[in-house]
Design a protein around this motif. Structure first.
Motif, mmCIF file in Angstrom:
data_model
loop_
_atom_site.group_PDB
_atom_site.id
_atom_site.type_symbol
_atom_site.label_atom_id
_atom_site.label_comp_id
_atom_site.label_asym_id
_atom_site.label_seq_id
_atom_site.Cartn_x
_atom_site.Cartn_y
_atom_site.Cartn_z
ATOM 1 N N PRO A 1 0.804 -1.228 0.000
ATOM 2 C CA PRO A 1 0.000 0.000 0.000
ATOM 3 C C PRO A 1 0.832 1.271 0.000
ATOM 4 O O PRO A 1 0.474 2.254 -0.644
ATOM 5 N N SER A 2 1.996 1.255 0.701
ATOM 6 C CA SER A 2 2.757 2.506 0.798
ATOM 7 C C SER A 2 3.299 2.943 -0.561
ATOM 8 O O SER A 2 3.676 4.094 -0.730
ATOM 9 N N LEU A 3 3.339 2.036 -1.533
ATOM 10 C CA LEU A 3 3.843 2.417 -2.853
ATOM 11 C C LEU A 3 2.722 2.647 -3.859
ATOM 12 O O LEU A 3 2.973 2.964 -5.013
ATOM 13 N N GLN A 4 1.469 2.445 -3.426
ATOM 14 C CA GLN A 4 0.363 2.608 -4.369
ATOM 15 C C GLN A 4 0.029 4.088 -4.509
ATOM 16 O O GLN A 4 -0.883 4.602 -3.881
ATOM 17 N N SER A 5 0.789 4.752 -5.353
ATOM 18 C CA SER A 5 0.627 6.190 -5.482
ATOM 19 C C SER A 5 1.181 6.618 -6.819
ATOM 20 O O SER A 5 2.123 6.007 -7.330
#
Ligand code: HEM
Lengths: 316, 469
Positions: free
Chosen positions: A140-144
């Motif tokens: 999730p922390s890279l879903q950007s």
């Protein structure tokens, strides 16, 4: 069946996937093509032939196509950007080195540096193989959307610094050679008018004959400065983009996390370099060493921080 | 007036300090020290308990780290002082060197004294040559001014003159970022909220009330050498936010914070599940306030009227599979691991595993029934009035870097004069970055000019060749 890719990573089963072997085969083609490109470009050093440059460009371009295919397939199969792990990001660094080199080669006339630049970046690419984790979901922390821009910009700066470092290494060789010629000229007055090495009887190991193919050291210093400046611009933008990403992701621009502080070290060394270069007396040898140290810190932030330091954290 | 060397000696301490601060070598040294400290801070673990340094490093190294206070470098005063020193030096340098730096005036100077200079003969007459030179420079992007001086035609031209403001712009950008960070530090605030599903928490400074309606955690199995592990793929808090800006429902995800009408951000920061049990005595529910749906590791339930205590351990199961160690099969139903104590002695050797829906007979008439866990979400709230400054400063800094490092101001001089029946053109150039930076381009420029001053190609020779063809 023993698997080559399991040297470091834990995700062995994911690697025997047919999709993984598809993108790895293009990856392997790229490793070979860049190696050929480096060897062919080296032909220019010894034969001073433009054919070598032309052929090198062809092999380098084929390598770029193979690598883009590999990364594209990985992107397609995983459903997310391929630079989410060390394998992917190293691969992108070497791709950017190849692409940037072709641009700089044409713009700044630095084809003579191609053998070293391609050898370095190919070594990084070959080394990346052990870090391939196969196809994993994106955390999730890279879903950007920031991952599309922050990571490539930082990796492009590394590619520029790699080329800058190569030019600085060449500077040191050339400068040593020029000093040798000057010394010899000083000793035999009659030969002073000639700059031909052979006439002066300068003792130079045969394997160093390629330094004749290099332009004057002052030009090498200028080329290294230009390339490192572009690297510093990219790194500045990359760190700022990272801070903006951190702002939306963690709620803080800067966390003093090892990756951030290591990037700061890189930035500071190259900031010192561009300031130093405003001083005529510091150009040349001093600047070349700072550029080489700068690239050493880039390797530190890449390898030490990703592998050793974050490793300490993850095994606690 | 005294000689320059004497003047130097009699300069005041104030002036000497400013000299040092505005010397380019000063920031170089500060950058180097700053980089060295940052490198140490990156390599040596920061802010961990002193004992841990002795576990990680040999004793002499650990001693050195502790005695030199290398345990919290980034917030130590010498580190902050370096940044301030750099700001001071930058400011002094900006006012003493960057702003006063002027482009050379348009003056007739001895062209041969320039590092970059060249002379070419023109095949054209004086007037045409002057015209060609002016037009050539203008076409190459130079801003051109001309003067007739002592019978010669002089051209003064410059290109990318604005690029010399790059350093100024970059330094201003750096200062704007520092101002923004300072404003954020002075007027901003931040904090953490831990909200269980169905509960409400408040951001006191902003008068916001945040209710967690639902928390979603999604995980995907990934095959590894040690077995299957579960990797998180989504964390989402569905919240209801009430405040002076009105009421809204929102979903907060990692990388997608919620922004209130007054600029307060809410970020998805952490999550967890609280254990929940019903306590029954002789078949009747016993109300034990404060623990329902909120049990975390090591929380205890003391059963009234007995010396029996239940200690909550952890939860394993589909609600949070990321907690499962690699290769440990995941229970189909959420399962609690608990310890039961009687007179402070555990009644079992291993933890008691209790799946949701199951009961455990504690003794003394008490029965524990496992209820589904309750999710909680950790939200970071933050208000930062300096953020626009920081963003703008970042853009300015980058723009300044591009201007200063990528472009180069150039001043070009050309003199066209008659000499012994011929027309001679002298060209010279200066840059702010040293001659070597412009050498190749200067050669190209001069050669391009020489081509235009050469005799016309379709001259008699061409005709002659054609005539014989
Ligand atoms: C001020 C903040 C940041 C700075 C200075 C920064 C700096 C860097 C640097 C220097 C790299 C390349 C080096 C490397 O790959 O190890 C990098 C890569 C990366 N950064 Fe950032 N970053 C920041 C914030 C973020 C944030 C907030 C995220 C995401 C949550 C992020 C995700 C990544 C990823 C995914 C990579 C490349 C993957 C990898 O190499 O493992 N960064 N960053």
């Amino acid at each position: 069946m023993p698997n080559d890719y399991t040297q470091y990573n834990t995700n062995a089963a994911a690697l025997v996937d047919a999709h993984v072997s598809a993108y790895m085969s293009f990856y392997e083609a790229a490793v070979v093509l860049y190696l050929i490109a480096a060897l062919v470009f080296a032909g220019y050093w010894f034969f001073r032939s433009w054919t070598a440059i032309g052929a090198g460009i062809v092999f380098a371009s084929l390598g770029i196509i193979a690598q883009c295919t590999s990364l594209g397939l990985r992107w397609h199969y995983s459903g997310h950007v391929p630079w989410n792990d060390l394998y992917g990001s190293l691969s992108v660094v070497s791709l950017f080195t190849a692409v940037l080199f072709l641009i700089f080669g044409a713009r700044y006339r630095i084809w003579f540096a191609a053998p070293l630049a391609f050898a370095f970046s190919d070594a990084l690419l070959a080394y990346a193989k052990g870090w391939n984790k196969g196809l994993e979901p994106l955390v999730p922390s890279l879903q950007s959307s920031w991952i599309y821009i922050h990571v490539p910009v930082v990796l492009a700066s590394y590619a520029a610094f790699l080329i800058g470092c190569v030019l600085s290494i060449m500077y040191l060789f050339k400068k040593a050679d020029e000093d040798r010629i000057l010394n010899a000229a000083g000793q035999s007055v009659g030969a002073a008018v000639s700059t031909e090495t052979a006439d002066l009887g300068v003792s130079r190991p045969r394997w160093l004959s390629w330094v004749d193919a290099l332009p004057a050291s002052s030009k090498l210093d200028v080329a290294a400065y230009r390339v490192n400046s572009i690297g510093e611009i990219l790194l500045t933008a990359g760190i700022i983009l990272g801070a903006l990403w951190a702002h939306v992701s963690w709620g803080s621009y800067w966390q003093w996390d090892p990756k951030e502080t290591a990037a700061l070290v890189n930035w500071l060394v190259y900031a010192a370099y561009v300031h130093l270069h405003t001083r005529p007396s510091m150009r040349g040898t001093v600047a070349a060493w700072v550029s080489i140290i700068g690239f050493a810190t880039v390797l530190f932030s890449y390898f030490a921080v990703n592998i050793v330091i974050s490793g300490l954290h993850s095994y606690k | 007036m005294s000689a320059p060397t004497q003047a130097l000696r009699t300069r005041s301490l104030y002036d000497q300090t400013l000299d040092v601060l505005s010397n380019v070598m000063f920031p170089v040294v500060v950058f180097a020290v700053w980089a060295a400290l940052t490198l140490i801070g990156t390599s040596v673990d920061q802010n961990i308990p002193p004992e841990q340094y002795y576990q990680e490093y040999p004793a002499p190294v650990a001693n050195a780290i502790l005695r030199l206070h290398l345990t919290n470098i980034f917030h130590s005063w010498p580190y902050i002082a370096l940044v301030l020193l750099l700001l001071v030096s930058m400011t002094v340098c900006t006012f003493r060197r960057v702003i006063p730096k002027r482009f050379p005036k348009d003056r007739a100077l001895p062209i041969e004294n320039f590092g970059l200079h060249a002379q070419r003969q023109s095949a054209l007459d004086f007037e045409t040559t002057s015209h060609v030179v002016d037009e050539y420079a203008a076409r190459r992007g130079f801003a051109v001014r001309t003067q007739a001086i002592d019978g010669a035609h002089w051209l003064f031209a410059d290109k990318q003159k604005w690029a010399r403001y790059g350093v100024l712009v970059a330094h201003v950008g750096f200062a704007v970022i520092v101002i923004g960070v300072f404003i954020g530090w002075l007027l901003g605030y931040r904090g953490e909220l831990q909200i269980y599903e169905g509960q409400t928490a408040s951001v006191p400074q902003a008068g916001l009330l945040v209710t967690l309606s639902h928390f979603v955690g999604r995980f995907q199995p990934v095959q590894t050498k040690q077995g299957v592990v579960y990797q998180a793929s989504r964390f989402q808090s569905d919240v209801h936010v009430a405040g002076s800006g009105g009421d809204t429902n929102a979903s907060i995800l990692v990388n997608h914070p919620y922004t209130s009408a007054h600029g307060v951000y809410l970020y998805q920061a952490s999550y967890g599940f609280g254990g929940d049990f019903a306590v029954l005595r002789n078949g009747k529910p016993v109300a034990l306030p404060g623990i329902n749906g909120r049990l975390g590791p090591q929380d205890v339930i003391a059963l009234p009227g007995t010396s029996r205590v239940i200690e909550y351990g952890t939860m394993l199961g589909p609600s949070d599979p990321s907690q499962a160690p690699a290769g440990v099969p995941l229970p189909k139903v959420d399962t609690y691991a608990i310890w039961a104590f009687h007179d402070q002695i555990p009644v079992t050797q291993k933890p008691i595993l209790l799946a949701v829906g199951q009961t455990y007979d504690v003794g003394d008439g008490y029965v524990l029934k496992a209820l589904p866990p309750v999710a909680w979400s950790g939200l970071t709230y933050r208000y930062d009035p300096g953020e626009l400054w920081v963003g703008a400063g970042a853009l300015i800094l980058t723009a300044g870097f591009v201007m200063a490092l990528f472009f180069m101001p150039i001043k070009l001089y050309a003199r066209v004069r008659r000499a012994a029946g011929a027309t001679v053109v002298d060209v010279a150039a200066t840059t702010t970055k040293g001659n070597a930076m412009y050498e190749d381009d200067f050669d190209a420029l001069v050669n391009g000019l020489a081509d235009r001053l050469a005799p016309p190609a379709s001259g008699p020779i061409g005709e002659t060749v054609n005539a014989y063809a």
